[in-house]
Scaffold this active site. Structure first.
Site, mmCIF file in Angstrom:
data_model
loop_
_atom_site.group_PDB
_atom_site.id
_atom_site.type_symbol
_atom_site.label_atom_id
_atom_site.label_comp_id
_atom_site.label_asym_id
_atom_site.label_seq_id
_atom_site.Cartn_x
_atom_site.Cartn_y
_atom_site.Cartn_z
ATOM 1 N N CYS A 162 59.608 48.634 27.584
ATOM 2 C CA CYS A 162 60.361 48.838 26.344
ATOM 3 C C CYS A 162 61.064 47.525 26.010
ATOM 4 C CB CYS A 162 61.330 50.014 26.447
ATOM 5 S SG CYS A 162 62.459 49.915 27.835
ATOM 6 N N CYS A 200 56.475 53.460 38.881
ATOM 7 C CA CYS A 200 57.925 53.369 38.639
ATOM 8 C C CYS A 200 58.278 54.608 37.838
ATOM 9 C CB CYS A 200 58.236 52.123 37.820
ATOM 10 S SG CYS A 200 57.862 50.599 38.675
HETATM 11 N N1 SAM Z 1 58.414 55.750 33.842
HETATM 12 C C1 SAM Z 1 59.786 56.259 33.763
HETATM 13 C C2 SAM Z 1 59.811 57.401 32.741
HETATM 14 O O1 SAM Z 1 58.970 57.462 31.865
HETATM 15 O O2 SAM Z 1 60.697 58.265 32.843
HETATM 16 C C3 SAM Z 1 60.764 55.156 33.429
HETATM 17 C C4 SAM Z 1 60.716 54.015 34.404
HETATM 18 S S1 SAM Z 1 61.973 52.796 34.196
HETATM 19 C C5 SAM Z 1 61.411 51.888 32.845
HETATM 20 C C6 SAM Z 1 61.658 51.725 35.545
HETATM 21 C C7 SAM Z 1 61.889 52.332 36.910
HETATM 22 O O3 SAM Z 1 61.342 51.427 37.874
HETATM 23 C C8 SAM Z 1 63.342 52.508 37.306
HETATM 24 O O4 SAM Z 1 63.588 53.864 37.584
HETATM 25 C C9 SAM Z 1 63.488 51.676 38.592
HETATM 26 O O5 SAM Z 1 64.318 52.292 39.564
HETATM 27 C C10 SAM Z 1 62.062 51.601 39.072
HETATM 28 N N2 SAM Z 1 61.703 50.464 39.959
HETATM 29 C C11 SAM Z 1 62.130 49.187 39.886
HETATM 30 N N3 SAM Z 1 61.547 48.434 40.846
HETATM 31 C C12 SAM Z 1 60.700 49.251 41.525
HETATM 32 C C13 SAM Z 1 59.809 49.063 42.605
HETATM 33 N N4 SAM Z 1 59.665 47.875 43.200
HETATM 34 N N5 SAM Z 1 59.093 50.123 43.056
HETATM 35 C C14 SAM Z 1 59.244 51.347 42.469
HETATM 36 N N6 SAM Z 1 60.086 51.575 41.427
HETATM 37 C C15 SAM Z 1 60.805 50.550 40.961
#
Ligand code: SAM
Length: 309
Positions: free
Chosen positions: A236, A110
């Protein structure tokens, strides 16, 4: 309000992007800008006592510099050129703890907007491969800019649901490390803390259950990659349902992994809700001078270890 005060008291963290520069060069740069370097912090407490133009090297993450609260680098040349990344200390723990060796194949499940991807790339020295997935196209666009600015070249970005990524696809045969930082309630982010109305709080329980179900699926999926040796799971969030409970569930379903006891000197540990939870880390404004955060590192057991059980 409480949250604003807490935010104002958090130090400003700047991670040196070792793909573009070195920690020594960045320290020299800030000294030339009139900052006073106090050396490496010997304890977390020191991070909370910075004032004016003082700065330190962090006591845990060596490429992390710590400045006094409210220091703003958004207009600074080093930030604009990708030499430093403005990332909270807690959010720099997952890649630091995963610590993939140079040349490894890594999944950032993600990934957007890419702070942890750029940290992984720095640890890998731009060698090996990072397969970076995210569902959100806008966030992926931001990520492209961030990774370009940071000089990251070892990644392959895909607008794809991680749950649909096939673990047995030959492309991922050599993936040994996975960073899983899924969507969460965000309840640990300081400027969101305490801002919920009572109505929002009561609808939270349902939302939390849905998030926890999603996070459990994501962690089980990460553990199913055939060559994976280490998976770091982070949120978080402050909620036990999204943190310790997710890890406990994954370990119960998958007996071939165990928790690694990370950073033994870190005093803020996971809530004692199952045996082994003490191996996980929590972070908070009051105890670690960071946003609220949770990190667990899971490692595949050796064959001997499995047989002994
Ligand atoms: N790791 C990132 C960083 O450090 O910049 C922050 C990630 S943020 C907490 C969570 C991310 O998960 C979001 O951008 C969201 O779009 C993505 N996401 C949610 N469900 C997902 C899935 N099934 N597969 C891939 N990405 C997903």
């Amino acid at each position: 309000p409480v949250a604003k005060t807490a935010e104002a008291l958090l130090p400003r963290y700047a991670r040196v992007n070792t793909l573009k520069t070195s920690t020594d060069d960045v320290i020299d740069y800030f000294k030339r800008q009139g900052y006073t370097y106090l050396g490496q912090a010997s304890s977390v407490q020191e991070l909370g006592h910075l004032s004016g133009k003082q700065f330190l090297t962090d006591c845990h993450v060596p490429e992390l510099l710590v400045f006094s609260p409210r220091t703003d680098f958004h207009k600074d040349f080093l930030y604009r050129s990708g030499h430093i990344i403005l990332q909270d200390k807690a959010s720099s723990l997952p890649a630091f703890l995963l610590d993939p060796p140079s040349g490894s194949h890594v999944i950032d499940a993600c990934a957007a907007p890419g702070n942890k991807t750029s940290h992984l790339a720095a640890i890998l020295k731009n060698t090996g491969k990072i397969f970076a997935f995210d569902l959100d196209t806008k966030r992926l666009a931001t990520m492209s800019t961030l990774l370009l600015r940071a000089g990251v070249t070892c990644h392959e970005m895909a607008n794809q649901d991680f749950l649909q990524v096939e673990p047995c696809d030959p492309k991922y045969m050599n993936v040994t490390h996975i960073l899983l930082d899924p969507s969460c309630s965000g309840s640990g982010i300081v400027d969101r803390l305490n801002h919920l109305t009572n109505d929002e709080k009561s609808s939270c329980e349902e939302r939390l259950q849905a998030l926890a179900g999603f996070q459990q699926k994501m962690l089980s999926h990460a553990l199913s990659f055939p060559a994976v040796q280490r998976v770091v799971y982070s949120t978080c969030s402050l909620h036990q349902q999204e943190n310790e409970a997710v890890v406990k569930d994954a370990l119960e379903r998958n007996g071939t992994f165990r928790l690694v006891n990370v950073l033994p000197s870190w005093t803020h540990r996971g809530l004692d809700t199952f045996s082994g939870a003490v191996c996980t880390l929590r972070a908070s404004p009051a105890e670690t001078f960071t946003n609220g955060f949770f990190v667990a590192l899971l490692e595949r057991k050796s064959e001997g270890e499995e047989c002994r059980e």
